[in-house]
Design an enzyme around this catalytic site. Structure first.
Site, PDB file in Angstrom:
ATOM      1  N   GLU A 191     -11.516   4.691  -5.251  1.00 13.81           N
ATOM      2  CA  GLU A 191     -11.865   3.282  -5.348  1.00 13.81           C
ATOM      3  C   GLU A 191     -12.157   2.927  -6.809  1.00 13.81           C
ATOM      4  OE1 GLU A 191     -11.813   1.046  -2.763  1.00 13.81           O
ATOM      5  OE2 GLU A 191     -10.958   2.725  -1.650  1.00 13.81           O
ATOM      6  N   ARG A 228       0.877  -1.178   0.000  1.00  9.93           N
ATOM      7  CA  ARG A 228       0.000   0.000   0.000  1.00  9.93           C
ATOM      8  C   ARG A 228       0.903   1.212   0.000  1.00  9.93           C
ATOM      9  NH1 ARG A 228      -2.951   3.973   0.482  1.00  9.93           N
ATOM     10  NH2 ARG A 228      -5.055   3.995   1.289  1.00  9.93           N
ATOM     11  N   ARG A 251      -1.088  -5.602   4.575  1.00 12.58           N
ATOM     12  CA  ARG A 251      -0.278  -5.034   3.498  1.00 12.58           C
ATOM     13  C   ARG A 251       0.897  -4.258   4.085  1.00 12.58           C
ATOM     14  NH1 ARG A 251      -5.089  -1.755   0.692  1.00 12.58           N
ATOM     15  NH2 ARG A 251      -5.041  -1.003   2.819  1.00 12.58           N
TER      16      ARG A 251
END
Length: 141
Positions: free
Chosen positions: A39, A31, A73
């Site tokens: 999104e 990330r 992540r």
């Protein structure tokens, strides 16, 4: 850490295989620190992903891990070639600066102001919706 970018999930997340002892290890989901891209179903979500693909897919990346997020992540600063990815996404108007985590990237806030003033990317919309507000509004319960 030197890595090979093998996939791009969206405008702020990629998968890389990082070099360990001369060989590429298992894939790591990364990330990108200090930004939040739209999104995938949100306006400019596809464009943000395509821009990240153009910047990084199949390329060598330098990844500086900061932490692991609640989804497992690696949150990291990422450079693909000579390009700082967070800077490129914000400058193109394809990501918001995620201010709670932007302390290590002070150059991002003025770049976002410039993109917004120039109505670049998502800032061309009359009322752009931040990804965190979009997730809150449309998150499936």
């Amino acid at each position: 850490m030197l890595c090979l970018v093998v996939a791009v999930s969206d405008g702020d997340t990629l998968t890389a295989r990082c070099n360990q002892r001369g060989a590429y290890a298992q894939p790591v989901k990364v990330r990108i620190a200090a930004i939040d891209a739209p999104e995938s179903r949100q306006a400019f979500g596809s464009r943000a992903r395509l821009n990240l693909l153009k910047l990084c897919a199949g390329r060598t990346a330098t990844i500086q891990p900061h932490e692991t997020d609640r989804y497992g992540r690696t949150v990291a600063s990422v450079r693909c070639g000579n390009t700082d990815v967070a800077t490129a996404q914000v400058r193109a108007g394809l990501a918001w600066v995620y201010t709670p985590y932007a302390k290590q990237h002070p150059q991002l806030v003025p770049l976002q102001r410039e993109a917004r003033a120039s109505k670049v990317g998502l800032w061309s919309q009359a009322r752009p919706l931040a990804p965190w507000d979009y997730r809150r509004r449309y998150q499936r319960r």
